[in-house]
Write a protein that holds these residues in place. Structure first.
Motif, PDB file in Angstrom:
ATOM      1  N   THR A  63       3.558  35.428  28.766  1.00  0.00           N
ATOM      2  CA  THR A  63       4.189  36.657  29.239  1.00  0.00           C
ATOM      3  C   THR A  63       3.222  37.487  30.083  1.00  0.00           C
ATOM      4  N   LYS A  66       2.860  35.895  33.515  1.00  0.00           N
ATOM      5  CA  LYS A  66       4.055  36.008  34.355  1.00  0.00           C
ATOM      6  C   LYS A  66       4.245  37.429  34.899  1.00  0.00           C
ATOM      7  N   GLU A 216      13.349  42.708  29.345  1.00  0.00           N
ATOM      8  CA  GLU A 216      13.103  41.467  30.073  1.00  0.00           C
ATOM      9  C   GLU A 216      11.865  40.761  29.519  1.00  0.00           C
ATOM     10  N   LYS A 219      12.766  39.264  26.125  1.00  0.00           N
ATOM     11  CA  LYS A 219      13.661  38.122  26.345  1.00  0.00           C
ATOM     12  C   LYS A 219      12.867  36.905  26.804  1.00  0.00           C
ATOM     13  N   TYR A 220      11.959  37.130  27.756  1.00  0.00           N
ATOM     14  CA  TYR A 220      11.115  36.027  28.247  1.00  0.00           C
ATOM     15  C   TYR A 220      10.232  35.488  27.130  1.00  0.00           C
ATOM     16  N   SER A 221       9.647  36.385  26.350  1.00  0.00           N
ATOM     17  CA  SER A 221       8.762  35.966  25.263  1.00  0.00           C
ATOM     18  C   SER A 221       9.496  35.129  24.229  1.00  0.00           C
ATOM     19  N   TYR A 223      12.137  33.234  24.724  1.00  0.00           N
ATOM     20  CA  TYR A 223      12.369  31.906  25.289  1.00  0.00           C
ATOM     21  C   TYR A 223      11.097  31.068  25.237  1.00  0.00           C
ATOM     22  N   ASN A 357       7.601  27.811  34.423  1.00  0.00           N
ATOM     23  CA  ASN A 357       7.437  28.885  33.437  1.00  0.00           C
ATOM     24  C   ASN A 357       7.327  30.265  34.063  1.00  0.00           C
ATOM     25  N   ASN A 358       6.880  30.339  35.312  1.00  0.00           N
ATOM     26  CA  ASN A 358       6.686  31.647  35.940  1.00  0.00           C
ATOM     27  C   ASN A 358       7.758  31.984  36.972  1.00  0.00           C
ATOM     28  N   LYS A 360      12.102  32.339  38.027  1.00  0.00           N
ATOM     29  CA  LYS A 360      13.325  32.865  37.413  1.00  0.00           C
ATOM     30  C   LYS A 360      14.090  31.794  36.652  1.00  0.00           C
ATOM     31  N   TYR A 362      12.782  30.013  34.245  1.00  0.00           N
ATOM     32  CA  TYR A 362      11.966  29.708  33.066  1.00  0.00           C
ATOM     33  C   TYR A 362      12.800  29.303  31.854  1.00  0.00           C
ATOM     34  N   LYS A 363      14.067  29.676  31.818  1.00  0.00           N
ATOM     35  CA  LYS A 363      14.896  29.366  30.656  1.00  0.00           C
ATOM     36  C   LYS A 363      15.043  27.863  30.425  1.00  0.00           C
TER      37      LYS A 363
END
Length: 496
Positions: A63, A66, A216, A219-221, A223, A357-358, A360, A362-363
């Motif tokens: 995170t 990114k 955000e 949410k990223y973390s 995932y 991973n970096n 959009k 990344y999901k």
């Protein structure tokens, strides 16, 4: 690629120095100073902590890389760092509180003859949390493009500590049980040292106010934490599953072969430290051309360097096993070949993972990581438990999964970014590696029966002579075919 090659070169030297020390520990000291059963327990504990670490880290190390470069002002960056530094505690504290239940679950997966691990499972938790915070503060320095000191701590610290502790066991300064205790403390101290260095590189003004994009970030973390936890299973599930069927010393045997096969990935680990923040920065700035440039150049340079060590490792592994004091450690040539092949293919993809991973997209990392972990578990069940292929089956599972899912990643990046790592030099490199490997794999120098204080040195002589010959041929071909202009300039600089 100037800053990439410069820091990658330094990091490669550090990592290979660490691998050298780790190799001496693994091949010479561990088997002689620790009983194979106790060595197997150490392997099990460290592998288990590696599986738990991504969960306790909460994905913060990714995170930071990114999001940090997306903030424009120091205040925004400081708010971000102030927020993420405490996020790992969300999982680490409850996990520690309920560790008794985790302990019971771990012991339920261990065969009765391997109950030696029962008194040491809390070390799994402590090492996992220490590694989580180490990675957090290491990423803290990565985004400042300062990777060398953190790399020293990441690669050299533990291996040097292990060497010192093994000598302490040998000279009866500590016993084998205390070895585990002091090793655990070493991981905690490493995290503390990394924290102080990170604050020295960049000390923020701490704010008790969340950044505007906190949802955000979380949410990223979430995932990445799931993807990282699933991905970690791929690396260490083999060593964890072994005590469920065979005696724990088999984990020690397998660990040695995996260590040798993983030797080739050092340049990848070195270059990744600096490529991650640079890739993230290029993506945040929508610099598509630079992303493609990093992709192609990281691929060919990693393939080039990794290819040399791939040949050296596999052409010298049979002699290397002759240095081991017990026959149980030998016979892992196929494991080494399969693991090193998997690592080389991963290196060929360059910064493919950093791009995914970096970005959009990344999901996609989550289903890919879940697929890899579930796939390797199922294949292990088939090859290791049902077909009884032994540790060769474990290595085959890893190879199949890495080839399949890395190919999917290759296709995904091409589909979303219309870029590939391929260059005309890629096919030249593949041919060079294949031809030299086939020429030298089945041939050894006939030097035999030379001992120094009852230690066999003839395998070392054979490896050294063969390695020099391979290296000269390999580098000559690299220069003649102009595979990598960046590496040519770097080598010519030191050659002069």
């Amino acid at each position: 690629m100037g800053i990439v090659l410069k820091q990658s070169f330094r990091n490669t030297i550090i990592i290979y120095s660490a691998f050298l020390i780790g190799g001496i520990n693994t091949i010479v000291f561990y088997p002689r100073f620790l009983e194979k059963e106790f060595y197997g327990m150490v392997v099990f504990l460290l592998s288990a902590s590696n599986v738990i670490m991504p969960l306790t880290a909460f994905g913060i190390q990714y995170t930071i890389v990114k999001f940090f470069s997306s903030y424009e002002t120091k205040k925004e960056k400081d708010k971000f760092l102030s927020s993420v530094i405490f996020l790992p505690l969300i999982i680490a504290l409850p996990l520690g509180f309920f560790w008794d239940y985790a302990h019971l679950w771990i012991m339920s997966k261990v065969a009765p003859e391997n109950q030696i691990v029962e008194n040491y499972t809390f070390s799994i938790y402590l090492i996992a949390v220490a590694c989580a915070y180490f990675e957090l503060f290491y990423s803290w320095t990565k985004v400042q493009l300062q990777t060398v000191f953190g790399n020293i701590l990441k690669e050299l610290w533990n291996r040097v500590v292990v060497m010192l502790l093994l000598f302490a066991v040998f000279f009866k300064l500590i016993n084998k049980e205390e070895f585990i205790f002091y090793l655990t403390i070493a991981y905690v101290l490493r995290a503390i040292v990394m924290m102080f260095y990170a604050f020295r590189v960049y000390f923020p003004n701490f704010y008790f106010k969340l950044p505007e994009n906190i949802l955000e970030i979380i949410k990223y973390s979430l995932y990445i934490i799931l993807a990282g936890s699933a991905g970690a299973i791929l690396l260490d599930i083999d060593k964890i599953m072994i005590p469920g069927k065979d005696t724990i010393e088999k984990a020690a045997y397998y660990s040695v072969a995996v260590f040798i096969g993983s030797f080739i990935e050092a340049p990848s680990r070195a270059m990744t430290q600096i490529l991650q923040p640079l890739t993230s920065k290029s993506l945040n700035e929508f610099n598509h051309k630079e992303v493609e440039n990093l992709y192609k150049k990281s691929s060919i340079n990693l393939f080039l360097i990794g290819g040399l060590f791939y040949i050296l490792v596999n052409c010298g592994v049979s002699e290397l096993f002759k240095l081991m004091p017990e026959k149980g450690y030998a016979g892992g040539e196929w494991v080494v070949l399969m693991i090193s092949t998997a690592k080389l293919y991963t290196m060929f993809l360059g910064n493919n993972g950093a791009i995914i991973n970096n970005s959009k997209f990344y999901k996609i990392a989550l289903p890919l990581a879940l697929g890899m972990s579930i796939g390797v578990y199922l294949l292990n069940e088939i090859f290791y438990f049902k077909l009884n292929l032994g540790t060769d089956g474990l290595a085959l599972s890893t190879l199949i999964i890495i080839v399949v899912f890395n190919t999917i990643k290759l296709w995904f990046v091409h589909n979303k970014f219309t870029i590939t790592p391929f260059t005309p030099s890629s096919w030249k490199m593949f041919s060079i590696i294949l031809v030299i490997l086939l020429v030298f794999y089945f041939w050894d120098f006939p030097i035999d029966n030379i001992y120094l204080w009852k230690f066999p040195i003839h395998p070392i002589i054979n490896i050294a002579i063969k390695s020099i010959l391979i290296t000269v041929i390999y580098i000559t071909l690299i220069f003649k075919l102009n595979i990598s202009p960046e590496l040519d300039l770097l080598l010519k600089k030191y050659y002069k």
